[in-house]
Enzyme design. Structure first.
Site, PDB file in Angstrom:
ATOM      1  N   MET A 321      62.439  -9.028 -10.232  1.00 22.01           N
ATOM      2  CA  MET A 321      61.976  -7.674  -9.934  1.00 22.01           C
ATOM      3  C   MET A 321      63.043  -6.884  -9.184  1.00 22.01           C
ATOM      4  O   MET A 321      63.280  -5.704  -9.454  1.00 22.01           O
ATOM      5  CB  MET A 321      60.681  -7.710  -9.110  1.00 22.01           C
ATOM      6  CG  MET A 321      60.062  -6.345  -8.869  1.00 22.01           C
ATOM      7  SD  MET A 321      58.553  -6.393  -7.857  1.00 22.01           S
ATOM      8  CE  MET A 321      57.400  -7.163  -9.002  1.00 22.01           C
ATOM      9  N   GLY A 322      63.715  -7.546  -8.238  1.00 16.95           N
ATOM     10  CA  GLY A 322      64.782  -6.883  -7.499  1.00 16.95           C
ATOM     11  C   GLY A 322      65.951  -6.536  -8.401  1.00 16.95           C
ATOM     12  O   GLY A 322      66.467  -5.416  -8.367  1.00 16.95           O
ATOM     13  N   TRP A 324      65.875  -6.103 -11.558  1.00 16.11           N
ATOM     14  CA  TRP A 324      65.450  -5.054 -12.488  1.00 16.11           C
ATOM     15  C   TRP A 324      65.710  -3.664 -11.904  1.00 16.11           C
ATOM     16  O   TRP A 324      66.116  -2.738 -12.625  1.00 16.11           O
ATOM     17  CB  TRP A 324      63.965  -5.210 -12.823  1.00 16.11           C
ATOM     18  CG  TRP A 324      63.403  -4.001 -13.502  1.00 16.11           C
ATOM     19  CD1 TRP A 324      63.691  -3.549 -14.755  1.00 16.11           C
ATOM     20  CD2 TRP A 324      62.472  -3.056 -12.948  1.00 16.11           C
ATOM     21  NE1 TRP A 324      63.004  -2.393 -15.024  1.00 16.11           N
ATOM     22  CE2 TRP A 324      62.249  -2.064 -13.922  1.00 16.11           C
ATOM     23  CE3 TRP A 324      61.817  -2.955 -11.717  1.00 16.11           C
ATOM     24  CZ2 TRP A 324      61.379  -0.993 -13.718  1.00 16.11           C
ATOM     25  CZ3 TRP A 324      60.963  -1.898 -11.515  1.00 16.11           C
ATOM     26  CH2 TRP A 324      60.754  -0.935 -12.502  1.00 16.11           C
ATOM     27  N   HIS A 325      65.510  -3.495 -10.622  1.00 15.06           N
ATOM     28  CA  HIS A 325      65.787  -2.197  -9.999  1.00 15.06           C
ATOM     29  C   HIS A 325      67.279  -1.873 -10.033  1.00 15.06           C
ATOM     30  O   HIS A 325      67.668  -0.710 -10.071  1.00 15.06           O
ATOM     31  CB  HIS A 325      65.291  -2.171  -8.548  1.00 15.06           C
ATOM     32  CG  HIS A 325      63.808  -1.992  -8.429  1.00 15.06           C
ATOM     33  ND1 HIS A 325      62.937  -3.052  -8.250  1.00 15.06           N
ATOM     34  CD2 HIS A 325      63.035  -0.882  -8.473  1.00 15.06           C
ATOM     35  CE1 HIS A 325      61.705  -2.597  -8.175  1.00 15.06           C
ATOM     36  NE2 HIS A 325      61.730  -1.286  -8.310  1.00 15.06           N
ATOM     37  N   GLY A 326      68.120  -2.894 -10.013  1.00 19.15           N
ATOM     38  CA  GLY A 326      69.571  -2.692 -10.040  1.00 19.15           C
ATOM     39  C   GLY A 326      70.283  -3.911  -9.491  1.00 19.15           C
ATOM     40  O   GLY A 326      69.675  -4.761  -8.827  1.00 19.15           O
TER      41      GLY A 326
END
Length: 392
Positions: A321-322, A324-326
């Site tokens: 998830m982290g 995925w943000h960048g």
């Protein structure tokens, strides 16, 4: 008009084109051809200012349509999993390239477009549910409408194909639609309040000056503390406002897109928070990453302890998830921080069940809300990237 829901003019134009849909729905009728026209029109508005993004978007859609069709046909002939992993990797490969390649050259950033993450989530879930046998019939037109549903295209909420298809193909009942219409209009006005008034004022009147104080080391500690809470509030009202727009417009179009936020700052613990914050995303990660990884590790008997398996699942889930943000360090740190909170609370919860040290009553509920709020705000402080801008 560019980015959806970014200007008042966008809502004026959108409102005009929604009028025929509202009238037809109140009469119990559907306008599939007109809906397709409105979808294409607003997709054109979204990508008209960036031709490269528009081309990337079209290529992506045809890529996913061809992949799902081929994989569904294959699964009808073969009962075994076979090419599942390959199909899944091919589905998410465009998103991986968009996230990774810009590290090596800025020229690769042109591969991305608004909404590529959320469209990838939709496409990947199709592959996984076809593999699981949950999708037993496939119609390309239904899938096209699912992918191109413009109210939620750029930033969600993330719907599920089977729910969307059921809603799409159900007959319109005027009384039920009237409720959706009223609710949709309410959500749009709520979004206007959240995004264009509250979030704007927090950003313009509070965050701007707090960032200035941090950068100039003026009352540095207090400025950083104030920024932590202000940014957390801004993030909620800005994103919850956008989500309210998306859900509201969906309702007006007769589609009951799932809500994304449910009073997240009233959560008594971190688990409850992730059942209230950006719900469509957290549930997607839970169902398609965490649960599947835990099932696979359990099936393969990689570890004997079920809690170790669960904790590995949490770490992988929040790390992805982290990322995925960048690929910036603060996004990765944010993901790991959430995993640590999740695991720490789970261990405490199991410990407390045996010792009854922390009773469940109104007082402890309030304490839980306060503690959770502060832990969450610190996480958002890390997520904001502010530490990357400070000259220590």
């Amino acid at each position: 008009m560019g980015t959806p829901y970014a200007t008042i003019s966008y809502f004026v134009v959108l409102g005009i084109f929604l009028i025929p849909i509202v009238i037809a729905s109140l009469l119990g009728k559907k306008l599939p051809v007109y809906n397709a026209f409105v979808t294409l029109l607003f997709l054109f508005f979204t990508f008209s200012r960036n031709e490269q993004q528009g081309i990337s978007f079209i290529i992506f859609i045809f890529w996913q349509l061809a992949l799902v069709r081929v994989y569904f046909t294959y699964r009808q002939k073969k009962n075994q999993g076979g090419v599942f992993v390959s199909a899944l990797l091919i589905s998410i490969m465009p998103l991986i390239l968009v996230k990774v390649l810009p590290i090596f050259s800025n020229h690769f950033s042109i591969l991305g477009f608004l909404g590529i993450s959320y469209l990838t989530f939709k496409a990947a879930q199709m592959i996984m549910e076809i593999r699981d046998g949950l999708i037993k019939s496939y119609d390309t037109w239904d899938y096209v409408q699912f992918l191109l549903f413009f109210p939620t295209l750029t930033s969600g909420p993330i719907d599920r194909f089977r729910r969307f298809k059921k809603n799409l193909n159900a007959p319109i009942v005027p009384k039920e639609y009237l409720y959706l219409l009223n609710r949709g209009i309410f959500l749009i006005f709520q979004g206007l309040l959240y995004k264009f008034i509250i979030a704007y004022l927090i950003n313009d009147k509070v965050i701007y000056y707090l960032k200035m104080g941090i950068e100039q080391h003026i009352y540095f500690g207090w400025s950083l503390l104030g920024y932590m809470y202000a940014y957390s509030m801004y993030l909620f009202f800005d994103f919850a406002g956008y989500s309210a727009f998306a859900v509201g417009v969906s309702y007006i179009m007769g589609i009951q897109t799932p809500m994304n936020f449910n009073k997240p700052f009233a959560s008594r613990n971190i688990k409850e928070f992730w059942n209230r914050w950006h719900m469509s995303l957290s549930f997607w990660f839970r169902d398609y990453i965490y649960m599947r990884l835990v099932f696979w590790l359990t099936k393969k008997k990689v570890f004997k302890n079920k809690y170790v398996i669960s904790y590995i699942g949490y770490f992988v889930n929040f790390l992805i998830m982290g990322v995925w943000h960048g690929l910036h360090w603060y996004y990765i740190a944010y993901g790991l921080y959430q995993a640590i909170l999740f695991i720490s609370f789970d261990k405490f919860e199991r410990w407390n069940k045996k010792r009854k040290w922390y009773p469940n009553n109104k007082v402890t509920a309030i304490i839980g809300v306060i503690l959770t709020f502060h832990f969450i705000c610190f996480g958002f402080l890390v997520f904001s990237g502010i530490f990357d801008t400070i000259h220590w």
